[in-house]
Structure formats: structure tokens, C-alpha cells
Design a protein around this motif. Structure first.
Motif, short mmCIF file in Angstrom:
data_model
loop_
_atom_site.label_atom_id
_atom_site.label_comp_id
_atom_site.label_asym_id
_atom_site.label_seq_id
_atom_site.Cartn_x
_atom_site.Cartn_y
_atom_site.Cartn_z
N MET A 22 -29.52 -30.06 2.44
CA MET A 22 -28.45 -29.91 1.46
C MET A 22 -28.14 -28.43 1.19
O MET A 22 -26.99 -28.04 1.02
N LYS A 23 -29.20 -27.61 1.15
CA LYS A 23 -29.01 -26.18 0.90
C LYS A 23 -28.25 -25.52 2.05
O LYS A 23 -27.37 -24.68 1.84
N TYR A 24 -28.60 -25.91 3.28
CA TYR A 24 -27.89 -25.36 4.44
C TYR A 24 -26.42 -25.77 4.39
O TYR A 24 -25.53 -24.96 4.68
N LEU A 25 -26.16 -27.03 4.04
CA LEU A 25 -24.79 -27.52 3.96
C LEU A 25 -23.98 -26.73 2.94
O LEU A 25 -22.82 -26.37 3.19
N PHE A 79 -21.44 -12.53 6.25
CA PHE A 79 -22.90 -12.45 6.30
C PHE A 79 -23.48 -12.20 4.91
O PHE A 79 -24.53 -12.73 4.56
N VAL A 80 -22.80 -11.37 4.15
CA VAL A 80 -23.26 -11.07 2.80
C VAL A 80 -23.25 -12.32 1.93
O VAL A 80 -24.21 -12.60 1.21
N LEU A 81 -22.18 -13.12 2.01
CA LEU A 81 -22.07 -14.32 1.21
C LEU A 81 -23.17 -15.32 1.54
O LEU A 81 -23.84 -15.86 0.64
N SER A 82 -23.38 -15.59 2.81
CA SER A 82 -24.41 -16.56 3.20
C SER A 82 -25.81 -16.04 2.89
O SER A 82 -26.70 -16.82 2.53
N ALA A 83 -26.01 -14.73 3.00
CA ALA A 83 -27.33 -14.16 2.70
C ALA A 83 -27.65 -14.28 1.21
O ALA A 83 -28.75 -14.71 0.83
N ILE A 84 -26.72 -13.91 0.36
CA ILE A 84 -26.96 -13.94 -1.08
C ILE A 84 -27.15 -15.37 -1.57
O ILE A 84 -28.07 -15.66 -2.35
N LEU A 85 -26.29 -16.28 -1.12
CA LEU A 85 -26.41 -17.66 -1.57
C LEU A 85 -27.73 -18.29 -1.13
O LEU A 85 -28.41 -18.95 -1.93
N SER A 86 -28.12 -18.07 0.13
CA SER A 86 -29.38 -18.65 0.62
C SER A 86 -30.57 -18.02 -0.09
O SER A 86 -31.59 -18.69 -0.33
N PRO A 145 -30.92 -16.38 11.22
CA PRO A 145 -32.25 -15.92 10.83
C PRO A 145 -32.34 -15.49 9.37
O PRO A 145 -33.38 -15.65 8.73
N VAL A 146 -31.25 -14.93 8.83
CA VAL A 146 -31.24 -14.52 7.43
C VAL A 146 -31.30 -15.75 6.54
O VAL A 146 -32.14 -15.84 5.62
N VAL A 147 -30.43 -16.73 6.80
CA VAL A 147 -30.41 -17.95 6.00
C VAL A 147 -31.72 -18.71 6.14
O VAL A 147 -32.29 -19.18 5.16
N TYR A 148 -32.21 -18.82 7.37
CA TYR A 148 -33.45 -19.57 7.62
C TYR A 148 -34.64 -18.91 6.93
O TYR A 148 -35.48 -19.61 6.33
#
Length: 256
Positions: free
Chosen positions: A1-4, A38-45, A119-122
Motif C-alpha cells: 500500500m505504501k509503494y502504491l 525523485f525528491v517527491l518520492s524520496a520524501i514521501l517514502s 533504491p531510495v524508496v525501497y
């Protein structure tokens, strides 16, 4: 769910930029959004994750790189005519241009953004760990790549500011060692991010697809080839090519 949630937000960002580009008839806005994605996905994850030392380090570095790149491209592109690459696409895809643009450019860049930034999100969502040698080594490699990109861009900006250089090629500074110091730097810093992602668990070596993807993309697809094609055939460019390494920094060749 977090990845989605992370990737739904990222896709929404690309869709919003498409609508803005369609309205303004200026689709090089997608270049400005590339680093910001990249910034958006990094901060949210990171907010959704465990906020470990590797996660915090990798998020901070992604934020610094992406924010710097976004501001640089915004200053370069906004308020000016559309980039020559997108103008050429308008001529090539006259029929259903906007639809083709969305499918072939925006969705593709979303997929690449998600792939390279994985790799950042993971790391943010899955990894735990403490500071280690791999984090230090990764930061060092990232910093080297970041400096190549920043210094290369700044040297090019100052070169273009001089009216005497209009129509000329920059062949000094980092540009004497590689024809694309900014692209080399961008590829290198992602190898640093990859090493940081391994610091939590070396068994995650399979994440190597990320730095491999950005390196191959810049070297063979969207970065180096498109720019070099623009100058192909010019006498000064052909001379520059003979003396200067294409991608990896090497001492200038002293050829007759």
C-alpha cells in the motif's frame, strides 16, 4: 500500500506537468520536473518508512541533488522558447501530438523515474541499519558525482554568459576532460546512492539495475547521443571529439 501511494503521487505529478505543458505549449517543463519527481518520492517514502540512518542519508542526498537540478533547469528553461528537442517532436508527431507526447514521453519518464529512484524508496520503506563504511563510501562517490554535475553546469553557464563565446564550444575546465561532465556526474552520484542502499543489507545487490539504468540511459539514449547529434559535422566539434573523452574523465589527448 505504501509503494502504491508513493508511485500514485509520482504519476499524478507527471500528469499535472503534462496538463501544464499542454496549456502553455511548452513541454520542456517535464525536464524541470525530472529531478523534482525523485525528491517527491524520496520524501514521501521517508515519511512512510522507518527513518533509519541509511534512509535518512539517501533521502537527504536525493533532496539536495533533485532540488539543485530542478532549480537549475527552471532557471534555464522557464520564460524561454521550447527546447529544440520538443519542437522537433511537434514536427515529427503532427497528428495526435499531445496523445503521443503523453504516452511516449511523460509515461516513459514516469517509468524511468520510478525505476531509477527505486533504491531510495525501497531503502526508506524496507531497510534498517546504522552508519557504516558503505554509507561513507557511498556519500563520497555521490559527492564526487554531484560536484562534477554542479561545476560542469556552472562552467557552461558562465561560458554562455560571455557574448564573445556565442556559437562556440566550451572546451575548458571539466569540459577539457570529458565532453559531458554533468552527465558523468549524474550517473556517478546514482552509484553512490546504490552503495548507501546496500549499507542496510548487502544482499540487496540486485538494486544495481538503478545506477546501470541511468548510466546506460545517459550514455546511449537520451543524454549524450541527442546532444552530440546536434553538433555533428561541425569542424570545431570534430576536433573537440578527437582531443576529449566522451564520458569518463581522462586527460586531454595531445593529437597532431
Amino acid at each position: 500500500m505504501k509503494y502504491l501511494l508513493v508511485y500514485a503521487l509520482l504519476l499524478g505529478g507527471f500528469c499535472l506537468v503534462f496538463l501544464m505543458g499542454k496549456r502553455s505549449q511548452k513541454h520542456d517543463l517535464i525536464d524541470v520536473f525530472w529531478g523534482l519527481g525523485f525528491v517527491l518520492s524520496a520524501i514521501l517514502s521517508w515519511l512512510l518508512g522507518n527513518r533509519s540512518a541509511p534512509a535518512s542519508a539517501i533521502t537527504l542526498l536525493t533532496f539536495l541533488w533533485g532540488s539543485r537540478l530542478t532549480l537549475y533547469l527552471a532557471r534555464r528553461n522557464l520564460g524561454k522558447e521550447e527546447d529544440f528537442r520538443y519542437q522537433a517532436m511537434r514536427l515529427r508527431w503532427k497528428k495526435r501530438f499531445e496523445l503521443v507526447m503523453f504516452l511516449r514521453m511523460y509515461l516513459l519518464q514516469f517509468a524511468l523515474n520510478a525505476l531509477i529512484g527505486f533504491p531510495v524508496v525501497y531503502t526508506n520503506l524496507e531497510a534498517s541499519g546504522t552508519p557504516s563504511l558503505l554509507i561513507c563510501l557511498g556519500i563520497l562517490i555521490w559527492l564526487t558525482g554531484f560536484l562534477f554535475e554542479v561545476i560542469g553546469d556552472e562552467q557552461l553557464r558562465r561560458f554562455k554568459q560571455n557574448p564573445d563565446n556565442k556559437g562556440k564550444l566550451i572546451t575548458t575546465g571539466l569540459w577539457a576532460w570529458t565532453r559531458h561532465p554533468n552527465y558523468f556526474g549524474e550517473a556517478l552520484l546514482w552509484w553512490g546512492i546504490y552503495l548507501i542502499s546496500l549499507s542496510a543489507d548487502p544482499g540487496r545487490f540486485w538494486l544495481i539495475f538503478s545506477p546501470m539504468a541511468i548510466t546506460l540511459l545517459l550514455l546511449f539514449v537520451s543524454g549524450v547521443p541527442m546532444l552530440e547529434k546536434k553538433y555533428e559535422g561541425r569542424a570545431d566539434w570534430e576536433a573537440y571529439k578527437r582531443h576529449t573523452s566522451k564520458f569518463f574523465p581522462l586527460p586531454p589527448r595531445n593529437l597532431p
